[in-house]
Design a protein around this motif. Structure first.
Motif, short mmCIF file in Angstrom:
data_model
loop_
_atom_site.label_atom_id
_atom_site.label_comp_id
_atom_site.label_asym_id
_atom_site.label_seq_id
_atom_site.Cartn_x
_atom_site.Cartn_y
_atom_site.Cartn_z
N PRO A 1 0.73 -1.19 -0.10
CA PRO A 1 0.00 -0.02 0.04
C PRO A 1 0.63 1.30 0.01
O PRO A 1 1.95 1.28 0.47
CB PRO A 1 -0.78 -0.23 1.38
CG PRO A 1 0.00 -1.34 2.14
CD PRO A 1 0.72 -2.07 1.04
N GLY A 2 0.23 2.26 -0.30
CA GLY A 2 0.60 3.68 -0.30
C GLY A 2 0.69 4.33 -1.62
O GLY A 2 0.21 3.54 -2.58
N GLY A 3 1.23 5.65 -1.76
CA GLY A 3 1.29 6.45 -2.81
C GLY A 3 0.00 6.43 -3.69
O GLY A 3 -0.97 6.84 -2.94
N ALA A 4 -0.19 6.38 -4.86
CA ALA A 4 -1.46 6.27 -5.60
C ALA A 4 -2.20 5.37 -5.31
O ALA A 4 -3.25 5.54 -6.01
CB ALA A 4 -0.85 6.43 -7.27
N CYS A 5 -2.00 4.42 -4.57
CA CYS A 5 -2.90 3.23 -4.21
C CYS A 5 -4.05 3.97 -3.46
O CYS A 5 -5.30 3.31 -3.74
CB CYS A 5 -2.51 2.44 -3.60
SG CYS A 5 -1.11 1.24 -4.26
N GLN A 6 -4.13 4.91 -2.99
CA GLN A 6 -5.02 5.72 -2.53
C GLN A 6 -6.47 6.08 -3.43
O GLN A 6 -7.44 6.45 -2.90
CB GLN A 6 -4.86 6.93 -1.58
CG GLN A 6 -4.26 7.93 -2.51
CD GLN A 6 -3.59 9.16 -1.60
OE1 GLN A 6 -4.05 9.38 -0.33
NE2 GLN A 6 -2.98 10.07 -2.17
N MET A 7 -6.17 6.13 -4.59
CA MET A 7 -7.09 6.50 -5.60
C MET A 7 -8.05 5.29 -6.02
O MET A 7 -8.95 5.57 -6.75
CB MET A 7 -6.25 7.05 -7.04
CG MET A 7 -5.59 8.37 -6.59
SD MET A 7 -4.96 8.99 -8.35
CE MET A 7 -3.57 7.75 -8.64
N LEU A 8 -7.54 3.94 -5.61
CA LEU A 8 -8.49 2.98 -6.20
C LEU A 8 -9.35 2.51 -4.76
O LEU A 8 -9.14 2.86 -3.59
CB LEU A 8 -7.25 1.84 -6.09
CG LEU A 8 -6.16 2.01 -7.23
CD1 LEU A 8 -5.43 0.82 -7.40
CD2 LEU A 8 -6.87 2.45 -8.52
N SER A 9 -10.14 1.85 -5.13
CA SER A 9 -11.32 1.37 -4.26
C SER A 9 -12.12 0.06 -4.50
O SER A 9 -12.22 -0.26 -5.99
CB SER A 9 -12.49 2.45 -4.23
OG SER A 9 -13.21 2.48 -5.29
N THR A 10 -12.48 -0.61 -3.65
CA THR A 10 -13.09 -2.00 -4.16
C THR A 10 -14.44 -1.60 -4.92
O THR A 10 -14.98 -2.42 -5.67
CB THR A 10 -13.33 -2.91 -2.70
OG1 THR A 10 -14.10 -1.80 -1.87
CG2 THR A 10 -12.09 -3.39 -2.23
N ARG A 11 -15.04 -0.38 -4.43
CA ARG A 11 -16.34 -0.13 -5.02
C ARG A 11 -16.11 0.00 -6.49
O ARG A 11 -16.90 -0.43 -7.34
CB ARG A 11 -17.09 1.19 -4.48
CG ARG A 11 -18.00 0.99 -3.39
CD ARG A 11 -18.93 0.14 -3.50
NE ARG A 11 -20.20 0.33 -2.82
CZ ARG A 11 -21.24 -0.33 -2.87
NH1 ARG A 11 -21.61 -0.96 -3.91
NH2 ARG A 11 -22.32 -0.12 -1.79
N GLN A 12 -15.06 0.51 -7.03
CA GLN A 12 -14.78 0.76 -8.57
C GLN A 12 -14.52 -0.72 -9.09
O GLN A 12 -14.81 -0.93 -10.30
CB GLN A 12 -13.65 1.67 -8.78
CG GLN A 12 -13.22 2.01 -10.10
CD GLN A 12 -14.28 2.54 -11.03
OE1 GLN A 12 -15.30 2.98 -10.45
NE2 GLN A 12 -14.09 2.74 -12.28
N LEU A 13 -13.74 -1.37 -8.27
CA LEU A 13 -13.30 -2.64 -8.74
C LEU A 13 -14.83 -3.57 -9.09
O LEU A 13 -14.80 -4.26 -10.16
CB LEU A 13 -12.86 -3.68 -7.83
CG LEU A 13 -12.29 -4.96 -7.87
CD1 LEU A 13 -11.68 -5.19 -9.19
CD2 LEU A 13 -11.90 -5.71 -6.91
N ALA A 14 -15.75 -3.56 -8.08
CA ALA A 14 -17.07 -4.15 -8.50
C ALA A 14 -17.85 -3.54 -9.66
O ALA A 14 -18.59 -4.32 -10.32
CB ALA A 14 -17.75 -4.18 -7.13
N THR A 15 -17.67 -2.35 -9.45
CA THR A 15 -18.24 -1.53 -10.63
C THR A 15 -17.95 -1.84 -11.94
O THR A 15 -18.75 -2.35 -12.98
CB THR A 15 -18.29 -0.08 -10.56
OG1 THR A 15 -18.81 0.45 -9.60
CG2 THR A 15 -18.82 0.65 -11.76
N LEU A 16 -16.47 -2.23 -12.18
CA LEU A 16 -16.02 -2.74 -13.37
C LEU A 16 -16.37 -4.19 -13.80
O LEU A 16 -16.36 -4.85 -14.72
CB LEU A 16 -14.36 -2.51 -13.22
CG LEU A 16 -14.06 -0.83 -13.53
CD1 LEU A 16 -12.75 -1.04 -13.33
CD2 LEU A 16 -14.66 -0.58 -14.77
#
Length: 453
Positions: free
Chosen positions: A212-227
């Motif tokens: 974890p860290g860096g640009a990872c904060q821009m990701l979310s499980t909600r977006q993963l499930a949306t895709l």
């Protein structure tokens, strides 16, 4: 340096991971019914040590150039197999038998050097591909674990900052490597932010979970499930994260959505397959195997999905509630029937036991799982043959089959090509386990006698 375990051996790791996961899930819950899930990796290696290495693998032909370049070498290796390898030698495709000198451990730097060179060329090739997933895999394959020690970016302390933390790497070199790994992870996360590909997003999300860290904060499980809304494993990621944050309502929603999904696909093996397909024709066999091992090691290090959360929220107490029972039963059906991996399938079977599936159904599922384990055994490399042409061909075919048909589909193809039915293979597996247990039971007894004298 010891050779990494082959992809063929690691094909059985799914069942071993299930055993470990169950040990974590059922700790403190002795009342929960647990169907036996046995690790098979050690048995596979043990069986392969005495089995002839001529198992015909299923699937499409090898990549262009491999069979043409190494067909003769493979034939020669098969002919030489009648002469057992000595304890201090191995068989290397395209080279022959390599023997240790002067009583020293066998020098395996050849494989490391060849693999690093091939990986660097592959990363360059993948970076130039129009396919987004190939470029994402290239970023992931750039990760450099370095010497076998922690990669945490802790600050250097004291006067020995430039002293080697491990042989071959100074503290400054370690910091540079950790920084490069973080940059590549951030580039992958930034690619995921703009992607519409669930496969690319999944790679980035799991890479961020592992580091974890860096640009990872821009990701979310909600977006993963949306895709990836029809993939139960995406919703289990949502449930896992919500559970960590104490969001009970979101856990319930995610489990319900998982129960209505149409598949469960962990996408395991996609990086290994992409790596193989993008190596140029004629790439030496030892480079192919080294690249496969590197890709598999990176994928295996990524964070596990939310299966532990699933099992905890479908435990013996939870399924007494009618609504939760239905959700857990639907997920059990999905994982046992429409998943792509042995891990998901076995979890589905364990859930089936919890929600009350008949003993006959559980036994039939257990027989198929045991048959798959038995069919996988000949894929394990006998000692000294990990780098042989025959073994590399087996591993290559497995990776390509798994990427095309899924791990379960590839395992069922193995069953079909044995010419035996599920019951016969399952009996062989059970008999082999019984024999191994008998050997294990007798070994400690002889040791006690020896110590008593």
């Amino acid at each position: 340096m010891s050779a990494p375990p082959g992809n063929a051996v690691r094909a059985t790791v799914g069942l071993a991971l299930v055993a470990l996961l169950f040990a974590l899930v059922w700790q403190g819950s002795p009342q929960a019914p647990v169907p036996p899930i046995e690790p098979v990796v050690a048995e596979a290696a043990d069986a392969a040590a005495s089995a002839p290495q001529t198992f015909p693998m299923p699937g499409p032909p090898l990549m262009d150039g491999f069979a043409a370049v190494y067909g003769n070498a493979a034939s020669a290796a098969a002919a030489a197999a009648s002469t057992p390898l000595a304890a201090d030698e191995i068989e290397v495709c395209g080279i022959g038998r390599v023997k240790a000198k002067g009583g020293q451990p066998l020098d395996r730097t050849l494989f490391t050097t060849a693999g690093d060179a091939a990986r660097r060329r592959l990363v360059t090739t993948l970076a130039q591909q129009p396919d987004e997933l190939a470029r994402a895999a290239g970023l992931l394959l750039q990760r450099d674990e370095g010497p076998p020690h922690a990669n945490a970016p802790q600050a250097c302390e004291g006067a020995d900052c430039n002293a080697p933390a491990e042989p071959g790497e100074s503290e400054l070199q370690r910091q540079a490597r950790v920084g490069a790994n973080a940059s590549q992870r951030d580039a992958l996360a930034q690619m995921a932010v703009a992607t519409r590909s669930p496969a690319v997003y999944t790679l980035a999300w799991r890479a961020c979970r592992a580091s974890p860290g860096g640009a990872c904060q821009m990701l979310s499980t909600r977006q993963l499930a949306t895709l990836d809304p029809n993939n139960a494993d995406a919703w289990l990621e949502v449930a896992s994260e919500a559970d960590q944050h104490g969001e009970t309502g979101l856990v319930d929603e995610a489990l319900y959505r998982a129960s209505k999904a149409t598949t469960a696909d962990l996408r395991w093996g996609q990086v290994s397959a992409l790596a193989l397909r993008n190596l140029p024709p004629g790439t030496p066999a030892i480079e192919r195997r080294a690249v496969m091992a590197r890709a598999e090691a990176i994928e295996s290090a990524l964070a596990m999905p939310g299966l532990k959360t699933l099992m905890q929220h479908c435990d013996a107490n939870a399924v007494r509630d009618g609504n939760r029972l239905q959700v857990c039963a639907d997920i059990a059906e999905l994982l046992s029937k429409r998943s792509t991996t042995l891990l998901d399938m076995a979890i589905g079977q364990a859930l089936g036991a919890r929600v009350g599936w008949p003993a006959e159904r559980l036994q039939a599922l257990r027989l198929e799982r045991d048959a798959m384990s038995q069919a996988l055994k000949p894929m394990a490399a006998a000692p000294g043959t990990e780098w042989s042409c025959a073994q590399i061909e087996r591993e290559t075919r497995w990776v390509l089959d798994m990427s095309q048909f899924g791990e379960i589909g590839a395992a069922r193809m193995l069953i079909a090509r044995t010419g035996q039915d599920v019951a016969a293979l399952a009996k062989q597996y059970s008999d082999d386990r019984a024999a191994a247990a008998a050997r294990a039971a007798s070994a400690p007894a002889s040791g006690v006698v020896a110590l008593a004298r």
